[in-house]
Write a protein that holds these residues in place. Sequence first.
Motif, mmCIF file in Angstrom:
data_model
loop_
_atom_site.group_PDB
_atom_site.id
_atom_site.type_symbol
_atom_site.label_atom_id
_atom_site.label_comp_id
_atom_site.label_asym_id
_atom_site.label_seq_id
_atom_site.Cartn_x
_atom_site.Cartn_y
_atom_site.Cartn_z
ATOM 1 N N THR A 1 17.227 20.892 64.274
ATOM 2 C CA THR A 1 16.376 20.867 63.093
ATOM 3 C C THR A 1 15.444 19.664 63.012
ATOM 4 N N HIS A 2 15.845 18.527 63.582
ATOM 5 C CA HIS A 2 15.052 17.308 63.408
ATOM 6 C C HIS A 2 15.479 16.283 64.448
ATOM 7 N N THR A 3 14.500 15.617 65.035
ATOM 8 C CA THR A 3 14.779 14.528 65.970
ATOM 9 C C THR A 3 14.048 13.290 65.482
ATOM 10 N N GLN A 4 14.737 12.178 65.545
ATOM 11 C CA GLN A 4 14.156 10.906 65.108
ATOM 12 C C GLN A 4 14.566 9.810 66.086
ATOM 13 N N VAL A 5 13.593 9.002 66.491
ATOM 14 C CA VAL A 5 13.842 7.880 67.401
ATOM 15 C C VAL A 5 13.269 6.624 66.772
ATOM 16 N N ASP A 6 14.022 5.553 66.865
ATOM 17 C CA ASP A 6 13.578 4.273 66.309
ATOM 18 C C ASP A 6 12.255 3.856 66.957
ATOM 19 N N PRO A 7 11.280 3.438 66.148
ATOM 20 C CA PRO A 7 9.979 3.034 66.700
ATOM 21 C C PRO A 7 10.072 1.915 67.742
ATOM 22 N N SER A 8 11.105 1.102 67.680
ATOM 23 C CA SER A 8 11.227 -0.011 68.633
ATOM 24 C C SER A 8 11.464 0.465 70.068
ATOM 25 N N VAL A 9 11.916 1.732 70.241
ATOM 26 C CA VAL A 9 12.138 2.258 71.592
ATOM 27 C C VAL A 9 11.234 3.462 71.888
ATOM 28 N N SER A 10 10.300 3.720 70.993
ATOM 29 C CA SER A 10 9.372 4.830 71.183
ATOM 30 C C SER A 10 8.563 4.641 72.462
ATOM 31 N N GLY A 11 8.332 5.729 73.181
ATOM 32 C CA GLY A 11 7.538 5.670 74.399
ATOM 33 C C GLY A 11 8.309 5.213 75.621
ATOM 34 N N GLN A 12 9.628 5.063 75.495
ATOM 35 C CA GLN A 12 10.446 4.594 76.621
ATOM 36 C C GLN A 12 11.361 5.692 77.167
ATOM 37 N N GLY A 13 11.119 6.930 76.753
ATOM 38 C CA GLY A 13 11.914 8.045 77.263
ATOM 39 C C GLY A 13 13.236 8.255 76.543
ATOM 40 N N VAL A 14 13.457 7.529 75.460
ATOM 41 C CA VAL A 14 14.721 7.626 74.736
ATOM 42 C C VAL A 14 14.875 9.002 74.087
ATOM 43 N N GLY A 15 13.822 9.495 73.454
ATOM 44 C CA GLY A 15 13.875 10.812 72.823
ATOM 45 C C GLY A 15 14.112 11.918 73.840
ATOM 46 N N SER A 16 13.441 11.844 74.964
ATOM 47 C CA SER A 16 13.628 12.849 76.008
ATOM 48 C C SER A 16 15.043 12.809 76.567
ATOM 49 N N ARG A 17 15.575 11.629 76.766
ATOM 50 C CA ARG A 17 16.960 11.498 77.256
ATOM 51 C C ARG A 17 17.930 12.095 76.242
ATOM 52 N N LEU A 18 17.703 11.821 74.968
ATOM 53 C CA LEU A 18 18.541 12.359 73.897
ATOM 54 C C LEU A 18 18.547 13.888 73.936
ATOM 55 N N VAL A 19 17.375 14.481 73.976
ATOM 56 C CA VAL A 19 17.269 15.941 73.950
ATOM 57 C C VAL A 19 17.839 16.540 75.228
ATOM 58 N N ARG A 20 17.540 15.950 76.373
ATOM 59 C CA ARG A 20 18.061 16.467 77.652
ATOM 60 C C ARG A 20 19.588 16.522 77.629
ATOM 61 N N GLU A 21 20.210 15.441 77.208
ATOM 62 C CA GLU A 21 21.677 15.402 77.215
ATOM 63 C C GLU A 21 22.269 16.308 76.138
ATOM 64 N N ALA A 22 21.608 16.423 74.999
ATOM 65 C CA ALA A 22 22.073 17.345 73.958
ATOM 66 C C ALA A 22 22.020 18.783 74.484
ATOM 67 N N LEU A 23 20.941 19.129 75.168
ATOM 68 C CA LEU A 23 20.824 20.473 75.732
ATOM 69 C C LEU A 23 21.840 20.693 76.848
ATOM 70 N N ASP A 24 22.068 19.681 77.667
ATOM 71 C CA ASP A 24 23.074 19.799 78.732
ATOM 72 C C ASP A 24 24.462 20.032 78.145
ATOM 73 N N GLN A 25 24.794 19.326 77.072
ATOM 74 C CA GLN A 25 26.097 19.504 76.429
ATOM 75 C C GLN A 25 26.193 20.882 75.776
ATOM 76 N N THR A 26 25.099 21.342 75.197
ATOM 77 C CA THR A 26 25.063 22.675 74.598
ATOM 78 C C THR A 26 25.292 23.730 75.678
ATOM 79 N N ARG A 27 24.630 23.577 76.819
ATOM 80 C CA ARG A 27 24.795 24.512 77.940
ATOM 81 C C ARG A 27 26.245 24.512 78.423
ATOM 82 N N ALA A 28 26.838 23.341 78.541
ATOM 83 C CA ALA A 28 28.208 23.222 79.044
ATOM 84 C C ALA A 28 29.202 23.968 78.140
ATOM 85 N N ARG A 29 28.920 24.030 76.854
ATOM 86 C CA ARG A 29 29.784 24.762 75.911
ATOM 87 C C ARG A 29 29.504 26.261 75.924
ATOM 88 N N GLY A 30 28.409 26.662 76.561
ATOM 89 C CA GLY A 30 28.050 28.073 76.603
ATOM 90 C C GLY A 30 27.289 28.550 75.377
#
Length: 94
Positions: free
Chosen positions: A38-67
């Motif tokens: 529903t919503h993704t938020q990343v602290d501005p201090s780490v914006s542009g460093q791939g933190v949001g993409s890493r968050l989403v990638r791992e969340a999707l990987d964990q979702t896939r692992a659960r089926g």
Amino acid sequence: MNLLVEDNPARRRYEILVDDALAGFAGYEQRPGLVVFTHTQVDPSVSGQGVGSRLVREALDQTRARGDRVVARCPFVAAFIDRHPEYADLLATH
């Protein structure tokens, strides 16, 4: 930079820690066999460093692992899946 992504079911969100400090989250609603992002938020201090993409990638990987499947109501998650078609098979078809 040390990154860790964890599911926090009590708060209904995946959280990303950068050097042990909360740096962002991806909120979701859990339904049987389905995760609705529903919503993704990343602290501005780490914006542009791939933190949001890493968050989403791992969340999707964990979702896939659960089926589970995904509904990407969050524009950031939807854009990530558009840019990374290897996750398109997770999208629920309604």
